[in-house]
Design a protein around this motif. Structure first.
Motif, PDB file in Angstrom:
ATOM      1  N   CYS A 159      27.455  -1.165 -17.365  1.00  0.00           N
ATOM      2  CA  CYS A 159      26.726   0.106 -17.511  1.00  0.00           C
ATOM      3  C   CYS A 159      27.437   1.234 -16.763  1.00  0.00           C
ATOM      4  O   CYS A 159      27.525   2.368 -17.243  1.00  0.00           O
ATOM      5  N   GLN A 160      27.959   0.923 -15.589  1.00  0.00           N
ATOM      6  CA  GLN A 160      28.643   1.937 -14.795  1.00  0.00           C
ATOM      7  C   GLN A 160      29.944   2.385 -15.458  1.00  0.00           C
ATOM      8  O   GLN A 160      30.281   3.574 -15.433  1.00  0.00           O
ATOM      9  N   ARG A 161      30.675   1.450 -16.063  1.00  0.00           N
ATOM     10  CA  ARG A 161      31.896   1.834 -16.788  1.00  0.00           C
ATOM     11  C   ARG A 161      31.569   2.747 -17.960  1.00  0.00           C
ATOM     12  O   ARG A 161      32.269   3.745 -18.199  1.00  0.00           O
ATOM     13  N   GLU A 162      30.482   2.419 -18.683  1.00  0.00           N
ATOM     14  CA  GLU A 162      30.084   3.252 -19.821  1.00  0.00           C
ATOM     15  C   GLU A 162      29.657   4.648 -19.359  1.00  0.00           C
ATOM     16  O   GLU A 162      29.916   5.647 -20.034  1.00  0.00           O
ATOM     17  N   MET A 163      29.021   4.723 -18.185  1.00  0.00           N
ATOM     18  CA  MET A 163      28.582   6.019 -17.674  1.00  0.00           C
ATOM     19  C   MET A 163      29.768   6.888 -17.284  1.00  0.00           C
ATOM     20  O   MET A 163      29.751   8.112 -17.490  1.00  0.00           O
ATOM     21  N   LYS A 164      30.810   6.284 -16.748  1.00  0.00           N
ATOM     22  CA  LYS A 164      32.012   7.053 -16.425  1.00  0.00           C
ATOM     23  C   LYS A 164      32.630   7.656 -17.689  1.00  0.00           C
ATOM     24  O   LYS A 164      33.093   8.806 -17.685  1.00  0.00           O
ATOM     25  N   GLN A 165      32.629   6.887 -18.766  1.00  0.00           N
ATOM     26  CA  GLN A 165      33.141   7.394 -20.036  1.00  0.00           C
ATOM     27  C   GLN A 165      32.249   8.515 -20.572  1.00  0.00           C
ATOM     28  O   GLN A 165      32.735   9.483 -21.154  1.00  0.00           O
ATOM     29  N   TRP A 166      30.946   8.375 -20.375  1.00  0.00           N
ATOM     30  CA  TRP A 166      30.011   9.415 -20.822  1.00  0.00           C
ATOM     31  C   TRP A 166      30.283  10.739 -20.105  1.00  0.00           C
ATOM     32  O   TRP A 166      30.318  11.798 -20.721  1.00  0.00           O
ATOM     33  N   TRP A 167      30.508  10.680 -18.790  1.00  0.00           N
ATOM     34  CA  TRP A 167      30.784  11.912 -18.047  1.00  0.00           C
ATOM     35  C   TRP A 167      32.089  12.565 -18.514  1.00  0.00           C
ATOM     36  O   TRP A 167      32.192  13.795 -18.557  1.00  0.00           O
ATOM     37  N   LYS A 168      33.069  11.746 -18.894  1.00  0.00           N
ATOM     38  CA  LYS A 168      34.312  12.313 -19.436  1.00  0.00           C
ATOM     39  C   LYS A 168      34.043  13.039 -20.749  1.00  0.00           C
ATOM     40  O   LYS A 168      34.608  14.114 -20.997  1.00  0.00           O
ATOM     41  N   LYS A 169      33.179  12.472 -21.563  1.00  0.00           N
ATOM     42  CA  LYS A 169      32.798  13.141 -22.814  1.00  0.00           C
ATOM     43  C   LYS A 169      32.092  14.458 -22.526  1.00  0.00           C
ATOM     44  O   LYS A 169      32.354  15.485 -23.167  1.00  0.00           O
ATOM     45  N   MET A 170      31.176  14.465 -21.540  1.00  0.00           N
ATOM     46  CA  MET A 170      30.474  15.696 -21.176  1.00  0.00           C
ATOM     47  C   MET A 170      31.468  16.743 -20.653  1.00  0.00           C
ATOM     48  O   MET A 170      31.337  17.930 -20.945  1.00  0.00           O
ATOM     49  N   ASP A 171      32.455  16.294 -19.884  1.00  0.00           N
ATOM     50  CA  ASP A 171      33.482  17.215 -19.372  1.00  0.00           C
ATOM     51  C   ASP A 171      34.208  17.916 -20.516  1.00  0.00           C
ATOM     52  O   ASP A 171      34.468  19.134 -20.455  1.00  0.00           O
ATOM     53  N   ARG A 172      34.540  17.163 -21.566  1.00  0.00           N
ATOM     54  CA  ARG A 172      35.239  17.762 -22.712  1.00  0.00           C
ATOM     55  C   ARG A 172      34.358  18.789 -23.413  1.00  0.00           C
ATOM     56  O   ARG A 172      34.828  19.871 -23.788  1.00  0.00           O
ATOM     57  N   GLU A 173      33.086  18.466 -23.575  1.00  0.00           N
ATOM     58  CA  GLU A 173      32.174  19.406 -24.232  1.00  0.00           C
ATOM     59  C   GLU A 173      32.012  20.677 -23.406  1.00  0.00           C
ATOM     60  O   GLU A 173      31.954  21.786 -23.947  1.00  0.00           O
ATOM     61  N   GLU A 174      31.936  20.523 -22.097  1.00  0.00           N
ATOM     62  CA  GLU A 174      31.705  21.670 -21.209  1.00  0.00           C
ATOM     63  C   GLU A 174      32.938  22.559 -21.086  1.00  0.00           C
ATOM     64  O   GLU A 174      32.824  23.718 -20.680  1.00  0.00           O
ATOM     65  N   ALA A 175      34.093  22.033 -21.420  1.00  0.00           N
ATOM     66  CA  ALA A 175      35.340  22.795 -21.269  1.00  0.00           C
ATOM     67  C   ALA A 175      35.666  23.641 -22.499  1.00  0.00           C
ATOM     68  O   ALA A 175      36.646  24.396 -22.478  1.00  0.00           O
ATOM     69  N   GLN A 176      34.868  23.553 -23.567  1.00  0.00           N
ATOM     70  CA  GLN A 176      35.171  24.295 -24.790  1.00  0.00           C
ATOM     71  C   GLN A 176      35.183  25.802 -24.524  1.00  0.00           C
ATOM     72  O   GLN A 176      34.327  26.322 -23.806  1.00  0.00           O
ATOM     73  N   SER A 177      36.144  26.493 -25.133  1.00  0.00           N
ATOM     74  CA  SER A 177      36.298  27.931 -24.891  1.00  0.00           C
ATOM     75  C   SER A 177      35.969  28.754 -26.136  1.00  0.00           C
ATOM     76  O   SER A 177      36.459  29.861 -26.301  1.00  0.00           O
TER      77      SER A 177
END
Length: 566
Positions: free
Chosen positions: A337-355
């Motif tokens: 579960c913790q590994r999957e959550m780390k991947q989820w935060w990376k996905k959120m980072d990509r969404e938040e970085a959109q310009s």
């Protein structure tokens, strides 16, 4: 008490109970209360709102943030009616609130007089205590009982006071009671605790679902979760119980939640519910053995079958369980579960970085994260903005967030006003959609009048965007969701606050940095992309099929499908 009017006694009792401010709007049927309130203004403030609904929502927000009694007041008839939405907000969030309403004079009751409404009947469903004051001598005991009931039952108490009663002298025969509420500490039955231990000893994939009732038990919750190797999923009211980036946290559940939380629930063989009666049971595991901890026995098993019900305080109960249980050696489920959550935060980072322009809402939340202090108070309105904040804003343990379980549009601004009154030294930010903010935007001048330097971030997409998305998922063409908005930044300036208009991503952070440094209330009007749909973490086939049907309808009926840009 003797020789004083009922109105004076009312204000004295409120002060005895620790009430230091009241939200409301003065008027004819409460003027006999306003005079003793004016005389006591050094001890108890009257916060004049521009709409009684805002006053009730602020009282509810104050109670949610502090655990103290929130108080609002309104005249008979229309004023009292306006309170209802905020009082239902308090009811659903189990917040102690006292509503004081005027009424026509006693000799006019039942004559269909001007502004006469049957208030006892109207408030009957929302209130845990609902009484009309019949005499000056009755008032002291009833006020104490109303406030005690609001605290004990975690709900709304309503006192309806005919306009002549506060002017009468309280005579010797008045009943005396105490301005006191004794708070209990509750521990579950021993047999129930042992049954929970037996279930947990057999668990292989345990998951904890923590709600608002776990907020005061953060450390015991973490220690318990570590002991049984269980990830923690948070309900929306429970957000902030543990930091969002804590290694045990999988974020939220449901349409506003994360994919790791969804997946963990699908696999769980044991579920521990702490301080929540989660209504969206379709997201809970099928066939899992369930333990439910709540101080209110009526909530246990209310919506979901349980194998062990623990009626008790979350802190004491979790401490007991953590002491009695051995450390689980198999931690493979938690680690995955913790590994999957780390991947989820990376996905959120990509969404938040959109310009992109218009600005993506996720980008707004990332910029907000950069200026919010560790102990800030956040008041989140209802709509798509709830999704973006629930998913993308990473709370620390010291921060506080409130929203509305009633999901009433317009709660963001009154919540921020209450937050600044409750915690004048803290940074207070409201995060609103344009639809929600516009409902009660007139009370921005209340923040200006009382010099409350709050920051209101408005995600402005000229849409009731969540309803637009809901219509599309049903397979329909969006209808009646367009909004015609003013320039909210200019509105702030006109009111005497400070306004910022943000149209490009690079303007976001400077505007937020300037706003949080201002000594006046601020509005940041951010133009965001209306096409950015708050897609669930796990899209069902029915949702995908419905959305495809919507695109086809737009193609054939309108000739111009609005296909989201990838």
């Amino acid at each position: 008490m003797l020789g004083k009017t009922a109105g004076e006694v009312l204000i004295e009792l409120l002060i005895e109970w620790g009430v230091d401010h009241i939200y409301g709007m003065p008027g004819d049927s409460i003027n006999s209360i306003m005079e003793p309130l004016r005389k006591a203004k050094d001890k108890i403030r009257f916060i004049q709102v521009r709409h009684e609904e805002a006053g009730a929502l602020a009282a509810a927000a104050y109670a949610k943030l502090t655990g103290k009694l929130g108080v609002c007041m309104a005249i008979a008839g229309p004023g009292a009616i306006h309170l209802l939405n905020g009082l239902y907000d308090a009811k659903l969030d189990r917040a102690p609130v006292l509503a004081i309403t005027g009424q026509v004079e006693t000799d006019l009751l039942g004559t269909d007089y001007f502004q006469e409404v049957n208030l006892e009947r109207m408030f009957d469903d929302v209130a845990v205590y609902n009484q009309r004051i019949m005499s000056a001598e009755q008032l002291p005991a009833v006020v104490n009982q109303a406030i005690r009931s609001a605290y004990a039952k975690k709900g709304v108490a309503v006192l309806t006071i005919p306009d002549d009663i506060p002017r009468f002298e309280v005579k010797r025969e008045a009943r005396r009671t105490s301005s006191l509420f004794a708070r209990p500490q509750i521990l579950p039955q021993a047999a129930d605790l042992l049954q929970a231990v037996r279930i947990l000893e057999q668990a292989r994939k345990p998951v904890i679902l923590a709600g608002r009732g776990a907020r005061e038990a953060s450390q015991p919750l973490i220690e318990f979760a570590e002991k049984i190797a269980a990830p923690i999923v948070l309900t929306l009211p429970g957000k902030g119980t543990i930091p969002d980036e804590h290694p045990l946290c999988l974020g939220g559940l449901g349409l506003i939640g994360t994919k790791p939380a969804y997946d963990a629930m699908r696999e769980a063989d044991t579920l521990v519910m702490v301080g929540t009666s989660f209504p969206f049971t379709g997201f809970l595991p099928e066939g899992a053995r369930t333990i439910h901890i709540d101080t209110d026995p009526a909530q246990i098993g209310k919506r979901y079958p349980v194998d062990a019900g623990l009626a008790g305080d979350a802190r004491q109960t979790l401490n007991w369980l953590a002491r009695e249980l051995p450390v689980r050696s198999d931690r493979s489920f938690l680690a995955r579960c913790q590994r999957e959550m780390k991947q989820w935060w990376k996905k959120m980072d990509r969404e938040e970085a959109q310009s992109d322009v218009p600005i993506k809402p996720q980008r707004v939340i990332r910029a907000l994260q950069q200026v919010v202090q560790d102990d800030a108070v956040l008041s989140v309105d209802v709509g798509n903005v709830t999704v973006w904040m629930a998913r993308h804003f990473r709370m620390s343990r010291q921060q506080m967030v409130i929203s509305s379980w009633l999901a009433t549009l317009g709660c963001g601004l009154p919540g921020a006003i209450a937050g600044k009154i409750a915690y004048p030294g803290k940074q207070v930010i409201a995060v609103c959609g344009d639809g929600g903010f516009a409902m009660l935007m007139s009370d921005f001048v209340t923040a200006v009048k009382y010099q409350l330097p709050i920051v209101v971030v408005v995600l402005n997409n000229h849409k009731i965007a969540m309803i637009k998305f809901e219509q599309e998922v049903m397979g329909n063409v969006e209808f009646a969701t367009d909004l015609h908005n003013p320039n909210f930044a200019r509105f702030a300036d006109i009111c005497g606050g400070v306004g910022f208009r943000v149209e490009k991503p690079e303007e976001l952070l400077p505007a937020l940095q300037q706003a949080v440094s201002e000594k006046k209330p601020c509005i940041i009007d951010v133009l965001v992309d209306a096409r950015e749909a708050p897609m669930p973490a796990k899209v069902t086939f029915a949702q995908a099929a419905g959305y495809a049907k919507h695109l086809l309808k737009e193609l054939f009926e309108e000739g111009r499908p609005e296909v989201p840009v990838p």
